[in-house]
Design an enzyme around this catalytic site. Structure first.
Site, mmCIF file in Angstrom:
data_model
loop_
_atom_site.group_PDB
_atom_site.id
_atom_site.type_symbol
_atom_site.label_atom_id
_atom_site.label_comp_id
_atom_site.label_asym_id
_atom_site.label_seq_id
_atom_site.Cartn_x
_atom_site.Cartn_y
_atom_site.Cartn_z
ATOM 1 N N CYS A 21 40.041 27.904 43.469
ATOM 2 C CA CYS A 21 39.333 28.210 42.220
ATOM 3 C C CYS A 21 39.688 27.138 41.193
ATOM 4 O O CYS A 21 40.774 26.566 41.245
ATOM 5 C CB CYS A 21 39.806 29.581 41.720
ATOM 6 N N GLU B 161 40.486 34.292 52.092
ATOM 7 C CA GLU B 161 41.042 35.631 52.329
ATOM 8 C C GLU B 161 40.032 36.728 52.027
ATOM 9 O O GLU B 161 39.149 36.554 51.186
ATOM 10 C CB GLU B 161 42.195 35.899 51.354
ATOM 11 N N GLY C 132 38.383 32.737 44.081
ATOM 12 C CA GLY C 132 37.243 32.025 43.517
ATOM 13 C C GLY C 132 36.601 32.722 42.348
ATOM 14 O O GLY C 132 36.876 33.892 42.058
ATOM 15 N N GLU C 133 35.757 31.964 41.643
ATOM 16 C CA GLU C 133 35.003 32.513 40.514
ATOM 17 C C GLU C 133 33.536 32.592 40.948
ATOM 18 O O GLU C 133 32.857 31.563 41.078
ATOM 19 C CB GLU C 133 35.195 31.591 39.288
ATOM 20 N N SER D 9 33.112 40.256 39.991
ATOM 21 C CA SER D 9 34.110 40.110 38.931
ATOM 22 C C SER D 9 34.122 38.664 38.437
ATOM 23 O O SER D 9 34.168 37.722 39.222
ATOM 24 C CB SER D 9 35.483 40.479 39.497
ATOM 25 N N CYS E 295 47.272 33.758 38.333
ATOM 26 C CA CYS E 295 46.520 33.945 39.576
ATOM 27 C C CYS E 295 46.869 32.878 40.621
ATOM 28 O O CYS E 295 46.839 31.679 40.331
ATOM 29 C CB CYS E 295 45.027 33.901 39.256
ATOM 30 N N CYS F 202 36.957 43.468 49.817
ATOM 31 C CA CYS F 202 37.058 42.501 48.723
ATOM 32 C C CYS F 202 36.917 41.118 49.361
ATOM 33 O O CYS F 202 37.660 40.771 50.279
ATOM 34 C CB CYS F 202 38.419 42.654 48.064
ATOM 35 N N CYS G 204 43.482 30.361 35.639
ATOM 36 C CA CYS G 204 44.182 31.501 35.027
ATOM 37 C C CYS G 204 45.659 31.440 35.417
ATOM 38 O O CYS G 204 45.979 31.231 36.594
ATOM 39 C CB CYS G 204 43.563 32.830 35.465
ATOM 40 N N ASN H 1 50.532 41.624 39.153
ATOM 41 C CA ASN H 1 51.264 41.399 40.397
ATOM 42 C C ASN H 1 51.898 40.014 40.256
ATOM 43 O O ASN H 1 51.208 39.008 40.376
ATOM 44 C CB ASN H 1 50.250 41.440 41.555
ATOM 45 N N LEU I 235 39.176 40.557 31.307
ATOM 46 C CA LEU I 235 39.417 40.330 29.878
ATOM 47 C C LEU I 235 40.899 40.007 29.644
ATOM 48 O O LEU I 235 41.232 38.980 29.071
ATOM 49 C CB LEU I 235 38.976 41.574 29.094
ATOM 50 N N HIS I 236 41.763 40.907 30.043
ATOM 51 C CA HIS I 236 43.214 40.704 30.086
ATOM 52 C C HIS I 236 43.917 40.481 28.741
ATOM 53 O O HIS I 236 45.137 40.312 28.722
ATOM 54 C CB HIS I 236 43.610 39.547 31.017
ATOM 55 N N CYS J 219 44.675 38.190 44.789
ATOM 56 C CA CYS J 219 43.940 36.950 45.046
ATOM 57 C C CYS J 219 44.801 35.766 45.438
ATOM 58 O O CYS J 219 45.660 35.339 44.685
ATOM 59 C CB CYS J 219 43.252 36.482 43.775
HETATM 60 N N1 SAH Z 1 37.422 34.893 39.299
HETATM 61 C C1 SAH Z 1 37.090 36.273 39.208
HETATM 62 C C2 SAH Z 1 37.413 37.096 40.428
HETATM 63 C C3 SAH Z 1 38.697 36.889 41.159
HETATM 64 S S1 SAH Z 1 40.151 37.636 40.632
HETATM 65 C C4 SAH Z 1 37.677 36.875 37.966
HETATM 66 O O1 SAH Z 1 38.369 36.188 37.235
HETATM 67 O O2 SAH Z 1 37.390 38.031 37.682
HETATM 68 C C5 SAH Z 1 39.967 39.382 40.649
HETATM 69 C C6 SAH Z 1 40.804 40.049 39.553
HETATM 70 O O3 SAH Z 1 42.216 40.019 39.845
HETATM 71 C C7 SAH Z 1 40.636 39.388 38.196
HETATM 72 O O4 SAH Z 1 40.569 40.356 37.200
HETATM 73 C C8 SAH Z 1 41.903 38.581 38.083
HETATM 74 O O5 SAH Z 1 42.151 38.239 36.762
HETATM 75 C C9 SAH Z 1 42.916 39.523 38.709
HETATM 76 N N2 SAH Z 1 44.156 38.908 39.161
HETATM 77 C C10 SAH Z 1 44.352 37.715 39.740
HETATM 78 N N3 SAH Z 1 45.643 37.513 40.032
HETATM 79 C C11 SAH Z 1 46.291 38.626 39.628
HETATM 80 C C12 SAH Z 1 47.668 39.021 39.642
HETATM 81 N N4 SAH Z 1 48.619 38.219 40.119
HETATM 82 N N5 SAH Z 1 47.959 40.244 39.134
HETATM 83 C C13 SAH Z 1 46.985 41.046 38.641
HETATM 84 N N6 SAH Z 1 45.700 40.720 38.594
HETATM 85 C C14 SAH Z 1 45.354 39.519 39.073
#
Ligand code: SAH
Length: 352
Positions: A108, A88, A155-156, A187, A115, A101, A112, A286, A211-212, A329
């Site tokens: 991936c 995507e 992806g990472e 990212s 995600c 983006c 997480c 989200n 970071l989250h 994502c």
């Molecule tokens: N793997 C990388 C890049 C992809 S995700 C990373 O971890 O940064 C891009 C961003 O969207 C990341 O900060 C990820 O944690 C966040 N993300 C993924 N799914 C999400 C969701 N459902 N709601 C909010 N943020 C989300």
């Protein structure tokens, strides 16, 4: 094909017994004019074009799904790759230009919990050519230039390090697309050794860290990578990246109701970041149905922001875009993978 840099083209061209200046011509056709076939390379002789056609394949990305947000005009693309995988990308219009983006992998393996990209694990990593293909093809389809690229799709990126670095070099090459590296953001969930490695590449890109969470205990609950590297180790690497590149860091922090959006969380986060040159991007989570998380209330998001500001942390709330088209994502790809439309296609495409 798009992965070849000028030196590699020179080698290829010399092997074919042609003059080496042709290499730069071809490179410019591919990356500056962004053509999609050898026929379009009109300054290249017909015989060479024929030779190139025999030797190289373009592997164009096939747009199988394009969805436009009715709220803000954001467009989401699902592409089919040459081997049948789906990825995507997102096209966003801002006052300063067009931002895209892009994905760096099919799926991936970072796991997480919030995600959608990681739910089916990793299919494979993308080539630099496939990453460039997303940028160039969207520019072409929209008839406009891309001014910003964020590697924040599926992806990472640091789990596909070599292709990512090659992609950045090609995208910013002065004889090619020549996108300023300052307009490229990568990212990462925080693969610490790769952050040190990236710091040595001499790039001017922005590094965004997902970071989250304000402490290790909470981070581990959201992100398996937190088991491998502590926040302390991660921030040391970030500090090194800043010292080496002079680039301000971005920290992404997705707010989850009752989990990481309280005043105590904001206080801990401020404490962590107080000595770093950084910017915090607050993202209302989200929710995906598999995650079980609930988005923070507006009032809590604003309180969280205020609290960071009071501690002199630079912070913004990310504009929500494309929510009606599942722009987070990996959400749409899953939808396509599981839809009857795709099942039908599979049946039709299957060799009998
Ligand atoms: N793997 C990388 C890049 C992809 S995700 C990373 O971890 O940064 C891009 C961003 O969207 C990341 O900060 C990820 O944690 C966040 N993300 C993924 N799914 C999400 C969701 N459902 N709601 C909010 N943020 C989300």
């Amino acid at each position: 094909m798009r992965s070849l840099d000028v030196d590699q083209w020179r080698e290829e061209i010399e092997k074919m017994g042609e003059k080496s200046f042709r290499a730069m011509q071809i490179f410019e056709w591919v990356h500056k004019k962004q053509v999609e076939s050898f026929e379009e390379m009109t300054s290249v002789s017909k015989t060479l074009r024929e030779k190139l056609k025999e030797k190289y394949e373009w592997f164009p990305l096939k747009a199988i799904f394009v969805m436009k947000s009715q709220i803000d005009g954001t467009k989401k693309y699902v592409w089919e790759l040459a081997d049948g995988h789906f990825i995507e990308s997102v096209w966003m219009k801002y006052h300063y230009g067009n931002s895209v983006c892009i994905s760096s992998q099919v799926g991936c393996r970072m796991g997480c919990t919030f995600c959608a990209s990681t739910l089916d694990g990793l299919g494979r990593s993308l080539t630099a050519s496939e990453m460039l293909g997303q940028v160039y093809t969207m520019a072409k389809m929209n008839g406009e230039r891309v001014s910003n690229v964020v590697v924040m799709g599926m992806g990472e990126p640091l789990d596909n390090y070599n292709e990512l670095v090659h992609f950045i070099r090609l995208l910013s090459h002065e004889k090619g697309n020549h996108l300023s590296q300052r307009n490229i953001t990568v990212s990462t969930c925080g693969i610490v050794p790769k952050i040190y490695e990236l710091a040595e590449e001499g790039f001017q890109i922005t590094l965004a860290i997902s970071l989250h969470a304000p402490n290790d205990e909470k981070r581990k609950k959201l992100m398996p990578i937190g088991e491998k590297y502590s926040i302390k180790e991660l921030l040391l690497a970030c500090n090194y990246y800043f010292k080496k590149t002079g680039r301000r860091l971005t920290f992404e922090y997705s707010l989850i109701e009752g989990f990481n959006d309280r005043q105590e969380d904001a206080r801990q986060l401020s404490e962590l970041l107080k000595n770093l040159c950084c910017h915090v991007n607050l993202i209302p989570i989200n929710p995906i149905k598999e995650g079980g998380f609930v988005e923070s209330r507006k009032k809590d998001i604003l309180n969280f922001q205020n609290s960071l500001e009071k501690n002199s942390i630079n912070v913004t709330i990310r504009r929500e875009i494309g929510r009606d088209i599942q722009a987070s994502c990996g959400q749409l790809r899953r939808h396509v993978n599981q839809s009857p439309m795709h099942k039908e296609r599979e049946r039709n495409d299957a060799p009998c």
